[in-house]
Motif scaffolding. Structure first.
Motif, PDB file in Angstrom:
ATOM      1  N   ALA A 199      11.153  18.400   9.484  1.00  7.53           N
ATOM      2  CA  ALA A 199      11.031  17.693  10.766  1.00  7.53           C
ATOM      3  C   ALA A 199       9.572  17.344  11.053  1.00  7.53           C
ATOM      4  N   LEU A 200       8.668  18.260  10.739  1.00 11.69           N
ATOM      5  CA  LEU A 200       7.244  17.984  10.941  1.00 11.69           C
ATOM      6  C   LEU A 200       6.772  16.839  10.058  1.00 11.69           C
ATOM      7  N   LEU A 201       7.182  16.844   8.790  1.00 13.96           N
ATOM      8  CA  LEU A 201       6.784  15.775   7.878  1.00 13.96           C
ATOM      9  C   LEU A 201       7.378  14.435   8.302  1.00 13.96           C
ATOM     10  N   ALA A 202       8.611  14.450   8.799  1.00 11.34           N
ATOM     11  CA  ALA A 202       9.240  13.208   9.243  1.00 11.34           C
ATOM     12  C   ALA A 202       8.558  12.643  10.476  1.00 11.34           C
ATOM     13  N   ALA A 203       8.046  13.524  11.342  1.00 12.85           N
ATOM     14  CA  ALA A 203       7.394  13.073  12.573  1.00 12.85           C
ATOM     15  C   ALA A 203       5.918  12.740  12.376  1.00 12.85           C
ATOM     16  N   VAL A 245       7.523  13.103  -0.202  1.00 13.35           N
ATOM     17  CA  VAL A 245       7.505  11.746  -0.759  1.00 13.35           C
ATOM     18  C   VAL A 245       7.839  10.727   0.328  1.00 13.35           C
ATOM     19  N   VAL A 246       8.867  11.011   1.138  1.00  8.99           N
ATOM     20  CA  VAL A 246       9.229  10.111   2.233  1.00  8.99           C
ATOM     21  C   VAL A 246       8.091  10.022   3.250  1.00  8.99           C
ATOM     22  N   ALA A 247       7.509  11.171   3.574  1.00  5.91           N
ATOM     23  CA  ALA A 247       6.395  11.178   4.528  1.00  5.91           C
ATOM     24  C   ALA A 247       5.192  10.420   3.979  1.00  5.91           C
ATOM     25  N   VAL A 295       0.839  -1.199   0.000  1.00  9.12           N
ATOM     26  CA  VAL A 295       0.000   0.000   0.000  1.00  9.12           C
ATOM     27  C   VAL A 295       0.874   1.249   0.000  1.00  9.12           C
ATOM     28  N   ALA A 296       1.930   1.237   0.828  1.00  9.20           N
ATOM     29  CA  ALA A 296       2.823   2.397   0.910  1.00  9.20           C
ATOM     30  C   ALA A 296       3.548   2.629  -0.416  1.00  9.20           C
ATOM     31  N   LEU A 297       4.022   1.545  -1.040  1.00 13.13           N
ATOM     32  CA  LEU A 297       4.710   1.683  -2.330  1.00 13.13           C
ATOM     33  C   LEU A 297       3.773   2.211  -3.410  1.00 13.13           C
ATOM     34  N   LEU A 298       2.536   1.701  -3.423  1.00 16.89           N
ATOM     35  CA  LEU A 298       1.563   2.156  -4.415  1.00 16.89           C
ATOM     36  C   LEU A 298       1.240   3.636  -4.217  1.00 16.89           C
ATOM     37  N   ALA A 299       1.008   4.048  -2.960  1.00 18.26           N
ATOM     38  CA  ALA A 299       0.689   5.447  -2.687  1.00 18.26           C
ATOM     39  C   ALA A 299       1.846   6.359  -3.075  1.00 18.26           C
ATOM     40  N   THR A 300       3.085   5.939  -2.782  1.00 16.94           N
ATOM     41  CA  THR A 300       4.247   6.755  -3.129  1.00 16.94           C
ATOM     42  C   THR A 300       4.427   6.843  -4.639  1.00 16.94           C
ATOM     43  N   ALA A 301       4.239   5.720  -5.341  1.00 14.46           N
ATOM     44  CA  ALA A 301       4.364   5.732  -6.795  1.00 14.46           C
ATOM     45  C   ALA A 301       3.316   6.643  -7.425  1.00 14.46           C
ATOM     46  N   LEU A 302       2.093   6.593  -6.910  1.00 16.72           N
ATOM     47  CA  LEU A 302       1.042   7.466  -7.434  1.00 16.72           C
ATOM     48  C   LEU A 302       1.372   8.933  -7.182  1.00 16.72           C
ATOM     49  N   LEU A 303       1.942   9.227  -6.008  1.00 18.56           N
ATOM     50  CA  LEU A 303       2.297  10.613  -5.712  1.00 18.56           C
ATOM     51  C   LEU A 303       3.402  11.103  -6.649  1.00 18.56           C
ATOM     52  N   PHE A 354       5.266   7.738   2.022  1.00 20.86           N
ATOM     53  CA  PHE A 354       5.504   6.306   2.195  1.00 20.86           C
ATOM     54  C   PHE A 354       5.283   5.885   3.646  1.00 20.86           C
ATOM     55  N   ALA A 355       5.894   6.617   4.588  1.00 19.11           N
ATOM     56  CA  ALA A 355       5.790   6.242   5.999  1.00 19.11           C
ATOM     57  C   ALA A 355       4.360   6.374   6.507  1.00 19.11           C
ATOM     58  N   THR A 356       3.672   7.438   6.102  1.00 19.94           N
ATOM     59  CA  THR A 356       2.291   7.641   6.559  1.00 19.94           C
ATOM     60  C   THR A 356       1.367   6.579   5.991  1.00 19.94           C
ATOM     61  N   ALA A 357       1.510   6.283   4.692  1.00 15.47           N
ATOM     62  CA  ALA A 357       0.673   5.247   4.076  1.00 15.47           C
ATOM     63  C   ALA A 357       0.924   3.893   4.739  1.00 15.47           C
ATOM     64  N   TYR A 358       2.167   3.600   5.075  1.00 17.93           N
ATOM     65  CA  TYR A 358       2.484   2.333   5.752  1.00 17.93           C
ATOM     66  C   TYR A 358       1.804   2.275   7.116  1.00 17.93           C
TER      67      TYR A 358
END
Length: 345
Positions: free
Chosen positions: A242-246, A47-49, A13-21, A51-55
């Motif tokens: 930092a906000l996006l990473a957290a 983009v990193v956020a 799911v995370a990979l699909l969401a990141t690829a779509l973004l 993937f992590a958020t979708a996961y």
């Protein structure tokens, strides 16, 4: 559809969401024609956020207890009456946030400023970062916004619309500053209570406040000089990253979890609750009770029907067992006659 049919692979799911973004950024910016390289750091952070958020969200929604409510929302899409109920609940709980108003009007106002200020800031910033939105001059005194290669009506540079557009981020930052300051002050007042001063609660507020204040400082730094503005811009970029990473690992993730409450309301309204066999108190609907029992059984927990009792009755029964086994006075009114006689002797 049922909770057992959910996908058990949040990575996909995370990979699909990141690829779509990434694809949306590429095509939405007209093949990077309107992408600003100066905003590359922000873009990579989103983009990193993503993937992590979708996961994190996929892993949470796919838990059997959460999926039970998630599928209730999915089924509501095919039933107009339930869909209307979901829309009303969404307006009440997600948009107006009336459940917070019951805790206090000032608290509700602060939460509305914080929530909608944050969402407004992202709604303006993300299209700019991704190259979806840019502005083109029209004549000597006009501008036109281009969103996803679609032109919008032009507006005068000295009009009210232009002022609102060009100061939207400042207004959002002021709202976030007011809301975050209120909640920080409230936690300082009750800092002696357990868990109030923990990083899980304070870090999101401090990050939001840092992003808002550093953003408001940019115009002031620009008036001072180019070097000062550059330092302020780097500080603002660092706070945003930092906000996006957290975001996926802190309290702000509740933005993506809260919609499950709408499914919980559907479940509660669609079936009669199970009643406690001891006191007759209403509990969860039968379907939800069965889902919990199946989940516990799958993990090797067997309670011999005790989970069908309400929590107060379970506590009373546990206290009675402790009283009989240990002779302790956990619940004196339920002591056996033998223990009472032994105490009197």
């Amino acid at each position: 559809m049922n909770p057992q049919s959910t996908i058990r692979n949040p990575q996909s799911v995370a990979l699909l969401a990141t690829a779509l973004l990434v694809a949306a950024i590429y095509f939405g910016s007209h093949r990077l024609t309107y992408f600003d390289p100066a905003l590359l750091g922000y873009c990579l952070a989103t983009v990193v956020a993503c993937f992590a958020t979708a996961y994190q969200v996929a892993a949470f929604w796919q838990r059997r207890a959460a999926a039970f409510y998630g599928w209730a929302l999915v089924r509501a899409l095919r039933q107009p009456r339930q869909l209307a109920a979901v829309m009303r609940a969404a307006g009440r709980d997600l948009v107006a946030q009336r459940f917070i108003a019951r805790r206090g009007r000032l608290r509700w106002l602060a939460h509305m400023l914080l929530a909608w200020g944050t969402l407004a800031g992202f709604a303006v910033t993300l299209p700019l970062v991704w190259g979806w939105l840019h502005f083109e001059p029209v004549g000597d005194h006009g501008y036109r916004a281009i969103a996803l290669s679609l032109s919008t009506p032009q507006f005068a540079t000295d009009g009210a619309i232009a002022w609102l557009i060009f100061h939207a981020l400042d207004l959002a930052a002021v709202a976030v500053t007011l809301g975050a300051s209120y909640f920080l002050a409230a936690r300082v007042r009750i800092r002696r209570h357990p868990g109030v001063g923990g990083g899980f609660h304070l870090a999101p507020l401090l990050l939001l406040l840092a992003v808002a204040l550093s953003g408001l400082a940019l115009p002031v730094a620009g008036d001072i000089g180019h070097r000062t503005f550059r330092l302020a811009a780097l500080a603002h970029e660092a706070t945003v990253i930092a906000l996006l990473a957290a975001l996926p690992y802190g309290k702000l993730i509740h933005l993506f979890i809260r919609p499950l409450h709408l499914g919980a309301q559907l479940v509660r309204a669609s079936a009669a609750p199970v009643c406690c066999p001891r006191c007759g108190a209403a509990m969860a609907p039968a379907a939800q009770m069965h889902a919990i029992e199946d989940l516990l059984t799958t993990h090797g927990f067997h309670f011999a029907g005790h989970q069908q009792q309400c929590p107060p009755c379970r506590r009373k029964q546990l206290a009675s067992v402790h009283t009989q086994l240990l002779g302790a006075h956990f619940q004196p009114q339920q002591m056996t006659r033998r223990l009472a006689l032994e105490k009197a002797a």
